[in-house]
Every structure is written in C-alpha cells, then in structure tokens.
Design an enzyme around this catalytic site. Structure first.
Site, PDB file in Angstrom:
ATOM      1  N   GLY A 213       0.850  -1.196   0.000  1.00 28.04           N
ATOM      2  CA  GLY A 213       0.000   0.000   0.000  1.00 28.04           C
ATOM      3  C   GLY A 213       0.881   1.240   0.000  1.00 28.04           C
ATOM      4  N   VAL A 214       0.310   2.334   0.496  1.00 26.15           N
ATOM      5  CA  VAL A 214       1.019   3.608   0.429  1.00 26.15           C
ATOM      6  C   VAL A 214       2.306   3.577   1.257  1.00 26.15           C
ATOM      7  CG1 VAL A 214       0.695   6.088   0.567  1.00 26.15           C
ATOM      8  CG2 VAL A 214      -1.284   4.628   0.304  1.00 26.15           C
ATOM      9  N   ILE A 215       2.206   3.080   2.486  1.00 21.20           N
ATOM     10  CA  ILE A 215       3.396   3.066   3.350  1.00 21.20           C
ATOM     11  C   ILE A 215       4.432   2.080   2.816  1.00 21.20           C
ATOM     12  CG2 ILE A 215       4.254   2.484   5.675  1.00 21.20           C
ATOM     13  CD1 ILE A 215       1.690   3.701   6.810  1.00 21.20           C
TER      14      ILE A 215
ATOM     15  N   GLU B 134       2.337  -8.695  -0.930  1.00 17.38           N
ATOM     16  CA  GLU B 134       0.991  -8.101  -0.932  1.00 17.38           C
ATOM     17  C   GLU B 134      -0.046  -9.230  -1.052  1.00 17.38           C
ATOM     18  OE1 GLU B 134      -0.749  -5.041  -0.703  1.00 17.38           O
ATOM     19  OE2 GLU B 134      -2.397  -6.451  -0.995  1.00 17.38           O
TER      20      GLU B 134
ATOM     21  N   ARG C 179      -4.257   1.152   8.685  1.00 17.23           N
ATOM     22  CA  ARG C 179      -4.374   1.807   9.984  1.00 17.23           C
ATOM     23  C   ARG C 179      -5.815   1.714  10.474  1.00 17.23           C
ATOM     24  NH1 ARG C 179      -0.099   4.928  11.489  1.00 17.23           N
ATOM     25  NH2 ARG C 179      -1.369   6.437  12.623  1.00 17.23           N
TER      26      ARG C 179
ATOM     27  N   HIS D 135       5.226  27.651 -20.594  1.00 12.76           N
ATOM     28  CA  HIS D 135       6.154  26.773 -21.301  1.00 12.76           C
ATOM     29  C   HIS D 135       7.587  27.168 -20.973  1.00 12.76           C
ATOM     30  CE1 HIS D 135       7.913  24.272 -24.381  1.00 12.76           C
ATOM     31  NE2 HIS D 135       8.660  25.304 -24.749  1.00 12.76           N
TER      32      HIS D 135
END
Ligand code: FAD
Ligand code: NAD
Length: 472
Positions: free
Chosen positions: A190-192, A211, A279, A451
């Site tokens: 996941g994110v962590i 995972e 969490r 630009h």
C-alpha cells in the site's frame, strides 16, 4: 473546572486546525494531546508531523537525492567520486524538520490563544473530559459545550507478526532505522509499503514487498498503476502480489517469513520486516461507551454528514472517522466543523480529496478512476499524454510517467485526473481546482499553461480528450 466553548481531543492535522479555526471565530478553545516522542518529550502535530507525512517525506527527499547522484547525475555531467551515505545524519536532519514543524504547531496554537492540555483525554460525561498526565502525575477535568474527537489512527497489527521495533517494525520503526538493512521485507504494497520501500531501496537495501491481494494499488486508476508497477519493479522493488503471509518468526536477528502464493508455500529470510497493512481508528482511551458515542463495525466513530456523532454536542473528524486517511482531509473537516459551530453553512466535497503516493515518479489523483466510471455505467472520454513528450521533463531528465484526464461523454465535465510522474504532488492541485469548479476538459484545454512546464502535460491531456493534442 475550566470551561470552554470547544474542547478538541487530538492535536494532529484535524484537531489543531479545528482548534485554530474555532479560536479565529472567537470561541474559547482547549486542545488536548498525549503524544510523547522518542525522546520522552510531549509534542503536537499528531501522526502526520511526528511519524507520518513529514518524516517520511524528509527521508524520501534525502533518499531521492541519493538516487539522483547514483543514477542521473552522470548524464547531467556531474561526476562524483565515492558516494558516501550517512544515514544517522539523514535521520538527524529528518528529526530537525519534525522538531521545527511540531514547534510551529505549538506556536500557532499559542498565538491563537488555544489552551493546550498535555495528557490523555477520556470522557467523564457528554461535556466533561478528564485529562490525565501520568508522567507529571496530574489529572484535571475540563468542560466543553462542544467536544470534537480528533484522536486519529494507529497501525493495524497482525497477530502473526509482533512489532518489536527492532526486527519487526511498523511505519514508525521504519522511519527510524539508522542504517539500510541488507534485506528488507515489507508486508503490504500500500502507500506506506511503497514509500518506505522506496526510501530503503534507494539507500541500499534489497526490498521485497509481499501483498496479499492480486491487484496492485486498487484505489488508483489501473492505467496508471500498471505503468507504476513496471517502473517501480525496474527500480528494483520486488513486489510480489497474491502473497499471503502465514507465519513470521525471528531467530538470530533474522526474520523468516512464510507465505502462500499461487497455491504454493514459500519462504523468505530478511534482516528487517516492516508491517504496513493499514491503519485503524484510535479510540482506546476515550471512554466512548460511557457517553454512548457509537462506532461502526471497524471501530471508526460514526458521524452524520455534519460530523456530528450519536451524541448531539460531540463531533468527530480526521482519521478516527475513516474515509481517506489523509492529513488534508482531516484538516478540511476541522475547518468545516469550526464553521458549523459558528453557525455557518459548511460543506466539504469528499469526492475530490487528492491522493499522492510519494514514490518517484509520484502517483497523484483526484476524482474518479476509469474503473469507477465503468462500475457506475458512466459514459466517458479519456485523454492521455506522456511525460517524455514534454520539453520540461526532457530538460529535467524525468521522462517517466503520464497524465490521464477522464471526462463525461455527455457534457465533457472532468470526472477524474490521474498523474504518474515527477512532481505529480504539486501538479494535482490544478486538477482539484478544475474538479471542484466542475470545469470541462475544454476549459483546461483553453487555459494557457506556461512553457516549458510539467503542467503542460495536463493541458495536452485535456486536448487529447478531444483527440487534438499537439506535441504527440
Ligand atoms: P493524528 O495525526 O493521528 O492525530 C491524532 C492525535 O490525537 C495524536 O497526536 C494523538 O496523540 C492524539 N490522541 C489520541 N487519543 C488521545 C487521547 N485519548 N487523549 C489525548 N490525545 C489523544 N497523509 C497525508 O495526507 N500525506 C502524507 O504524505 C502522509 N504520509 C503518511 C506517512 C506515514 C508513515 C503515516 C503513518 C501516515 C501518513 N499520512 C499521510 C496519514 C496522516 O498522517 C493522517 O491521515 C493524519 O495524521 C490524520 O490526522 P488526525 O489529526 O486525524 O490524526
Ligand atoms: P494501505 O491500506 O495503503 O495498504 C495496506 C496494504 O496491505 C493493502 O494493499 C492490503 O491489501 C495489504 N495487506 C493487508 N493485510 C495484508 C496481509 N496480511 N498480508 C499482505 N498484505 C496485506 O495501508 P498503509 O500502507 O499501512 O497506510 C495506511 C494509511 O496511511 C494509508 O491508507 C493512507 O491513508 C495513509 N498514508 C498516506 C500517505 C500519503 O498520503 N502519501 C502515506 C502513508 C500513509
């Protein structure tokens, strides 16, 4: 007993922002927090500032510099002799960043005349909270006409892997390592898992991520995640999907992880193991049962659309109520609740909360994914544009990634924006403004972008929705 208009429990990004906004609106406010850092000092700022957003980004930035020096400096004509990485100094820098910012929260609360009470809060009645400070041996009760619960979240633990912060770590332990483990295992892609995996991979570890589910980052758009997985794998992150951990044991400072994958029993030996499997709400010491504040089956505090709990004068915001567990989501809820208490009309659109995963390239998005559009039977158009066709990306030497805009086929309203690439964390804000303002892809296509800039990728992706991108 001290009396307040509002008592906020928790000084993380949800709680301290709510307390400041309440004070700005003329309310008498108390903010309670129990956080004690690794040096035994009380600090404010919650998970985000102490062991979350800020320290992780400090290490991601430091390790990104290392990555640049190792992998990219040469092509810029920068030659380095022996590159030496001093992790303890990197950690000291991170600690300093945290110290400055947590100190900043204390100053902001002081400046706004918010009374800070250090200790653990628990309800004595629906409008009285007791604050116990065990280290100082003090206990007091304070009364609030309104009480806002902003007690945040804590890591989910899995019984098979007991976190000891020495060999088996949670995110807090992973942020404090003093050297890169030779072999690092992570449970949870996941994110962590991805952010911590990136840090330690760049600093020299071999990183294996296990995972449980078959899909990589299912919350993000699948075109983006497919590409992201390829890039992260190329960087050396060994991401093993459909790998369910069955047993973890420690012996002679090594961790043996047994897991099941494709019907086979497999095992892995690592020097450290990070557990990053999500969490959960932090409500343990609040005594919610006494006042009948209801929680859902996962333990999150239940609220209505105005963040009111099952008890009329008690509100809840931030991670403790679930939804995206993100600092900016909690802070916006804090502001909204303060304004509601002031009698104002306050709304927040949870559909457009931006997400950023700070790997490199970064992954950022807001609004709907293509999968969500399909599931909701929405007819849509898609425009994409690669980083490698941008002059600025070429000049920077960061050409990996892409922009993707999804718009409604019927009226062209932008439904979702997804970016994989350098500084996507900054670029996504333009998309959030577009989504909040219900702009069409045509509106973005007709907006002048500087630009050379990476933001031109959004402009080109908007043009691509109507198959008229210029630089591809
Ligand atoms: P918290 O920040 O958890 O704060 C709650 C506070 O309440 C704590 O200070 C706690 O001490 C206090 N408290 C709890 N119970 C009591 C009690 N009974 N009495 C007194 N005080 C109490 N989010 C992002 O948006 N961007 C990121 O880049 C990001 N990176 C992250 C990296 C990591 C490693 C982690 C773990 C999280 C990250 N997050 C990030 C998530 C972010 O930290 C949380 O979403 C955010 O901190 C939630 O804010 P909060 O105020 O709801 O809770
Ligand atoms: P997560 O929900 O992002 O990822 C947990 C992963 O672990 C999931 O992919 C899940 O399928 C997997 N998993 C669960 N049980 C498992 C098991 N037994 N074996 C193997 N895999 C398993 O949770 P996280 O990475 O712990 O992060 C928690 C939250 O913190 C995030 O969801 C996010 O809200 C917040 N956060 C945000 C940021 C950011 O905004 N950049 C950074 C870090 C954390």
């Amino acid at each position: 007993m001290k009396e307040y208009d509002v008592v906020v429990i928790g000084a993380g990004p949800a709680g301290y922002v709510c307390a400041i906004r309440c004070a700005q609106l003329g309310m008498k406010v108390a903010c309670i927090d129990e956080w004690v850092n690794s040096k035994g000092k009380s600090t404010l700022g919650g998970t985000c500032l102490n062991v979350g957003c800020i320290p992780s980004k400090a290490l991601l930035d430091s390790s990104h510099h290392v990555h640049f020096l190792h992998e990219q400096a040469k092509e810029h004509g920068i030659k380095i002799g022996n590159l030496e990485i001093d992790v303890p100094t990197m950690q000291k820098r991170k600690d300093k960043v945290v110290q400055v910012l947590t100190g900043g929260v204390a100053s902001l609360l002081k400046k706004n005349k918010v009374d800070v009470h250090i200790g653990t809060a628990s309800f004595s009645s629906h409008n009285v909270v007791s604050v116990k400070n065990n280290s100082m041996g003090t206990s007091e009760e304070i009364r609030g006409e309104h009480i806002v619960i902003a007690s945040g979240s804590i890591p989910i633990d899995i019984p098979i892997a007991n976190v000891d912060q020495k060999t088996i770590l949670d995110s807090t332990g992973a942020l404090s390592l003093q050297n890169a483990p030779k072999r690092l295992g992570i449970i949870g892609a996941g994110v962590i898992g991805l952010e911590m995996g990136s840090v330690w991979k760049r600093l020299g570890s071999e990183v294996i991520i296990l995972e449980a589910i078959a899909e990589f980052l299912p919350i993000a758009d699948s075109t983006i995640t497919k590409e992201a997985k390829k890039i992260l794998t190329k960087q050396g992150l060994d991401i093993r999907l459909s790998s369910l951990v069955k047993d973890v044991s420690v012996s002679n400072d090594k961790v043996l992880v047994k897991y099941e994958s494709g019907g086979e029993e497999k095992s892995l030996e690592v020097d450290k193991l990070i557990v990053a499997v999500g969490r959960k709400a932090n409500t343990t010491s609040l005594n919610l049962e006494l006042v009948n504040v209801e929680t859902d089956e996962k333990g999150y505090v239940k609220t209505d659309e105005h963040w009111q709990t099952s008890v009329k004068n008690i509100y809840a915001i931030g991670d403790v109520i679930g939804g995206p567990m993100l600092a900016h989501k909690g802070s916006e809820e804090g502001i909204a609740v303060a304004e509601l208490l002031d009698g104002q009309h306050a709304v927040m659109n949870h559909d457009n909360v931006p997400w950023v995963i700070y790997t490199w390239p970064e992954i950022a998005w807001a609004g709907k994914t293509e999968q969500e559009c399909k599931e909701s039977n929405i007819k849509y158009k898609v425009g994409t544009f690669p980083y490698m066709a941008l002059g600025r990306a070429r000049a920077m030497g960061d050409t990996e990634g892409m922009f993707k805009i999804i718009s409604d086929e019927a009226n062209d309203q932008i439904l979702g924006v997804h970016i994989l690439g350098a500084i996507a964390s900054e670029l996504i804000s333009e998309a959030v403004v577009a989504l909040e303002s219900e702009l069409s892809s045509e509106d973005l296509a007709r907006t002048i972008h500087a630009h050379p800039s990476l933001a031109e990728g959004l402009h080109e992706a908007a043009l691509a929705v109507d198959e008229r991108a210029i630089h591809i």
